[in-house]
Design an enzyme around this catalytic site. Structure first.
Site, mmCIF file in Angstrom:
data_model
loop_
_atom_site.group_PDB
_atom_site.id
_atom_site.type_symbol
_atom_site.label_atom_id
_atom_site.label_comp_id
_atom_site.label_asym_id
_atom_site.label_seq_id
_atom_site.Cartn_x
_atom_site.Cartn_y
_atom_site.Cartn_z
ATOM 1 N N ASP A 161 0.838 -1.206 0.000
ATOM 2 C CA ASP A 161 0.000 0.000 0.000
ATOM 3 C C ASP A 161 0.867 1.248 0.000
ATOM 4 O O ASP A 161 0.553 2.231 -0.677
ATOM 5 C CB ASP A 161 -0.935 0.030 1.216
ATOM 6 C CG ASP A 161 -1.700 1.346 1.282
ATOM 7 O OD1 ASP A 161 -2.494 1.599 0.361
ATOM 8 O OD2 ASP A 161 -1.484 2.130 2.224
ATOM 9 N N ARG A 168 -0.115 6.591 -6.558
ATOM 10 C CA ARG A 168 -1.453 7.158 -6.805
ATOM 11 C C ARG A 168 -1.455 8.652 -6.562
ATOM 12 O O ARG A 168 -2.084 9.425 -7.289
ATOM 13 C CB ARG A 168 -2.491 6.469 -5.899
ATOM 14 C CG ARG A 168 -2.797 5.034 -6.324
ATOM 15 C CD ARG A 168 -3.527 4.295 -5.226
ATOM 16 N NE ARG A 168 -4.772 4.964 -4.876
ATOM 17 C CZ ARG A 168 -5.336 4.923 -3.672
ATOM 18 N NH1 ARG A 168 -4.780 4.233 -2.694
ATOM 19 N NH2 ARG A 168 -6.454 5.559 -3.439
ATOM 20 N N SER A 183 -6.897 0.171 0.339
ATOM 21 C CA SER A 183 -5.784 0.849 1.004
ATOM 22 C C SER A 183 -6.082 1.024 2.495
ATOM 23 O O SER A 183 -5.264 0.683 3.362
ATOM 24 C CB SER A 183 -5.567 2.209 0.328
ATOM 25 O OG SER A 183 -4.726 3.036 1.087
ATOM 26 N N LYS A 187 -4.587 -1.648 5.895
ATOM 27 C CA LYS A 187 -3.818 -1.148 7.040
ATOM 28 C C LYS A 187 -4.531 -1.442 8.357
ATOM 29 O O LYS A 187 -3.903 -1.764 9.356
ATOM 30 C CB LYS A 187 -3.578 0.367 6.879
ATOM 31 C CG LYS A 187 -2.444 0.649 5.896
ATOM 32 C CD LYS A 187 -2.271 2.128 5.629
ATOM 33 C CE LYS A 187 -3.411 2.657 4.819
ATOM 34 N NZ LYS A 187 -3.141 3.873 4.050
#
Ligand code: URA
Ligand code: CA
Length: 440
Positions: A161, A168, A183, A187
């Site tokens: 990520d 991104r 994303s 996490k």
């Protein structure tokens, strides 16, 4: 595995196989797939989307691309809360101590400010001595002993990520529901929580500006939870104006302390109670949301929440006296008011612009290496729907560099729209999304 074939497949709108998703997620984490191919694939995903299965698969691959925190040594279900990011959004500092005072175990990994939004770690670091880098063992011990800890994520959490997010950010591919959902949830899953409550912001200061898109994002994240076997639920809440009145690091700590001391109320407290009560339900401390709210309110009124915040600050090396004496927090040298240019009703706020205004005063970073000034920021003197007379204060700026005032005053005046006609106030809580569906 051929990346070009994979890019072409997604370009044509076809679903990627689990093996293909694993290949590019691992390639992102270890650097074996070049950035230009990852970027092309990300752009194809932005246009063509991903199925629920693809999104869940990408989430699990990103989660397992690094270490996964093991919280099993902590008694009971650890519960976490995550916001998609907002302005004046200090719910963590209000609800974590309240939920812990009610008996919940909150082991929270927080982030830094990003773009126009603030980050809990930066806010905590504005408290003299308070550390957010705590060893895994101390983190677990602290949660076990006092019920809560809020620290930064370790270097090796979700490296896939980290790589994809950085790409991104610079290739115009942040705004994709499957990419955002995977994303965030990767996490949260890697940080070890047993149950997760998400605060999906919507409106002029949020990642998603329309309610429908925000509900779609919430549904995508709840669905990943269902596939991963973790209870995830989400509230979609308003970011049409800063949530609290204070924007800036020490200023937001002050507002959280004001609320926990019973001196302040308002939308920040309302949203904190809505989220916190659902956390209590998710970890089994409360039987339903009403019961959760009653417990949270009791912890607020008895002062147990404030006491818990002090314990947490002191456990992390900070000066707990800030909870009783705000003078121990850093203070800005100058205070300047932003006068309204016309009389009328406060009809609209560009909340993103307000966030950037605080950032420009030094409350946030423009570049990764910028150093934050913990004392600076702004306090809103009006809320949507208020009537204001020309010349009255829209907001008060707190700054250490007076030369920044002129530009900031103009930006704030531009960010707040005043009309002759009263407006219809936007809702604060738009929807609740769980595996049972969407409640509006
Ligand atoms: N926050 C994240 O962690 N990831 C995103 O993609 C967007 C917001
Ligand atoms: Ca456990």
């Amino acid at each position: 595995m051929n990346m070009v074939d994979m890019i072409l497949k997604k370009k044509e709108g076809k679903a990627l196989s689990p093996e293909e998703i694993r290949f590019f997620a691992r390639g992102a984490a270890d650097g074996s797939v070049p950035d230009y191919q990852l970027a092309a694939l990300l752009m194809a995903i932005c246009w063509q989307g991903m199925t629920a299965e693809e999104t869940a698969c990408l989430t699990m691959e990103m989660m397992h691309s690094g270490s996964v925190v093991d919280l099993s040594a902590i008694d009971g279900v650890c519960v976490d809360k995550h916001s998609t990011g907002g302005v004046g959004d200090t719910t963590t500092l209000v609800l974590v101590p309240l939920a812990a005072a009610c008996g919940a175990k909150v082991a929270k990994l927080s982030g830094r400010g990003l773009g126009h939004t603030g980050g809990t770690l930066d806010k905590l670091e504005s408290i003299p001595g308070c550390s957010i880098s705590v060893s895994q063992a101390d983190f677990i011990r602290q949660v076990q002993e006092i019920g809560c800890a809020v620290i930064g994520q370790t270097q090796d959490l979700c490296p896939a990520d980290k790589a994809l997010y950085a790409l991104r950010d610079v290739t115009g591919t942040v705004g994709s529901i499957p990419l955002i959902a995977s994303s965030i949830v990767s996490k949260k899953l890697a940080s070890g929580a047993g149950a997760i409550v998400l605060d999906v912001k919507t409106g002029s200061g949020a990642l998603m500006q329309t309610v429908e898109e925000s509900i779609e994002l919430a549904k995508a994240m709840v669905e990943i939870g269902a596939q991963a076997g973790k209870p995830i639920l989400a509230l979609v809440t308003g970011m049409d104006q800063p949530l609290g009145t204070h924007v800036g690091n020490a200023l937001e700590v002050k507002e959280a302390i004001d609320i926990l001391s019973g001196r302040a109320k308002g939308d920040l407290l309302t949203v904190s109670l809505e989220l916190g009560s659902r956390m209590l339900v998710a970890c089994g401390v409360a039987k339903d949301v009403e019961d959760g709210k009653a417990r949270m309110t009791q912890a607020l009124e008895s002062g147990a929440g404030l006491k818990k915040l002090r314990e947490m600050i002191e456990a992390q090396g900070g000066d707990g006296r800030v909870c009783e004496e705000l003078a121990y927090l850093p203070h800005a040298a100058y205070k300047i008011s932003v006068p309204a240019l016309a009389s009328g009703y406060v009809a609209k706020m560009d909340t993103t612009a307000i966030g950037y205004c605080a950032q420009g005063l030094g409350a946030g970073r423009r570049e990764k290496t910028d150093v934050i000034d913990p004392a600076v920021g702004l306090v809103m003197d009006v809320r949507l729907g208020d009537y204001i007379a020309e010349g009255d204060s829209l907001a008060t700026l707190y700054l250490n560099k007076p030369e920044l005032a002129k530009d900031a005053v103009a930006k704030m005046q531009q960010a707040i729209t005043i009309t002759k006609q009263q407006i219809e106030l936007p809702p604060l809580i738009y929807a609740a999304v769980s595996q049972d569906g969407v409640t509006r």
